[in-house]
Scaffold this active site. Sequence first.
Site, PDB file in Angstrom:
ATOM      1  N   LYS A  54       2.158 -29.701   2.832  1.00  0.00           N
ATOM      2  CA  LYS A  54       3.138 -29.418   1.717  1.00  0.00           C
ATOM      3  C   LYS A  54       4.037 -30.495   1.563  1.00  0.00           C
ATOM      4  O   LYS A  54       4.527 -30.837   0.524  1.00  0.00           O
ATOM      5  CB  LYS A  54       3.514 -27.951   2.068  1.00  0.00           C
ATOM      6  CG  LYS A  54       2.644 -26.771   1.628  1.00  0.00           C
ATOM      7  CD  LYS A  54       3.257 -25.371   2.218  1.00  0.00           C
ATOM      8  CE  LYS A  54       2.286 -24.677   1.904  1.00  0.00           C
ATOM      9  NZ  LYS A  54       2.337 -23.137   2.784  1.00  0.00           N
ATOM     10  N   GLN A  98       6.502 -19.784   5.908  1.00  0.00           N
ATOM     11  CA  GLN A  98       5.312 -19.961   6.236  1.00  0.00           C
ATOM     12  C   GLN A  98       4.761 -18.892   7.155  1.00  0.00           C
ATOM     13  O   GLN A  98       5.243 -18.638   8.259  1.00  0.00           O
ATOM     14  CB  GLN A  98       5.129 -21.547   7.033  1.00  0.00           C
ATOM     15  CG  GLN A  98       3.574 -21.664   7.739  1.00  0.00           C
ATOM     16  CD  GLN A  98       2.761 -21.712   6.231  1.00  0.00           C
ATOM     17  OE1 GLN A  98       3.158 -22.776   5.303  1.00  0.00           O
ATOM     18  NE2 GLN A  98       1.747 -21.336   6.059  1.00  0.00           N
ATOM     19  N   ASP A 121       6.313 -18.419  -3.749  1.00  0.00           N
ATOM     20  CA  ASP A 121       5.029 -17.993  -3.249  1.00  0.00           C
ATOM     21  C   ASP A 121       4.835 -16.706  -4.268  1.00  0.00           C
ATOM     22  O   ASP A 121       3.559 -16.219  -4.151  1.00  0.00           O
ATOM     23  CB  ASP A 121       5.300 -17.570  -1.707  1.00  0.00           C
ATOM     24  CG  ASP A 121       4.495 -18.532  -0.800  1.00  0.00           C
ATOM     25  OD1 ASP A 121       3.783 -19.313  -1.252  1.00  0.00           O
ATOM     26  OD2 ASP A 121       4.863 -18.506   0.099  1.00  0.00           O
TER      27      ASP A 121
END
Length: 289
Positions: A54, A98, A121
């Site tokens: 990322k 994460q 997200d």
Amino acid sequence: MSAQILDGKAIAAELRESIRQEVDRQVAAGNSRPGLAVILVGEDPASQVYVRNKKIACEKAGFNDVSEVLPAETTQEEVLALIDKLNADPEVHGIIVQLPVPDHIDPEEIIERIDPCKDVDGFHPYNVGRMATRMPIMAPCTPHGVMTMLSKTGIGLRGLDAVVVGASNIVGVPQLLELLNERATVTICHSATKNLPEKVAQADLVVVGVGIPEMVKGEWIKPGAIVIDVGINRLEDGRLVGDVEFEVAKERASWITPVPGGVGPMTIATLLENTMKAAYKLDCKSKKA
Ligand code: NDP
């Protein structure tokens, strides 16, 4: 006839390039670069790889990477305090945590603490609710990336019989909502589903995200169906395979995604897309977030 391959690597590269160009335009117009904060708690090796990827993707797209790596013993309160700080920072436009987090951390409380406008997200209940009421703002990256891929087939989704195999919060359920919002007729299957082969066999579109190597057999696929394989499984011999028996399925499908190089690359590209939307396009506040 063999299926056409939906090349996620190429579609993701195209999307990332268009994002980079938009960032250049915005910066030239005096706006700041999108800032993405990825919070990693602990040292899970797979998570470290994801976070590194990322980071690289952020740099290539011209984003500011403001990620935070915290030691495994970080407390819930410390993570919440970091999120409060990032929520208040105008240079941070996207925040993700994460997963998985260490056992002493409650991921639900952490996700709910993220400002929904920065929830790139799309996991915050506010954003899930928006999606469920046909007013999406932030869509979870993997299923939304699948929608971008499907748009490349040129096949309309309205009225298609779609079967989603897997019902997790990050893949199957938001995929159901995305397809429903496009007016596909959607069946969702999970570990308690009866007669899975029969359900798959009636589908014009099959999306599979289960995590079991090649569990959807090629012979179940209706001739001409579109097959999207979200699964990523590493076999003992080191090979990566999906959740669909690719070699047989590709002889029946009209379109199919490979593993690797299918859905995987779309996830990070869509994360960048969501962060760019958060930075430049989205007036979330006016929608009473
Ligand atoms: P989860 O383990 O959270 O969910 C798996 C889902 O599959 C559950 O809904 C489960 O049912 C269902 N399931 C399990 N066994 C069966 C079965 N025999 N028949 C039908 N359904 C079954 O996994 P994720 O959703 O997180 O991930 C799924 C796969 O997608 C994994 O391979 C993962 O690596 C991959 N993935 C890929 C991404 C990408 O970027 N390409 C991103 C995210 C995931 P139940 O709900 O009843 O437990």
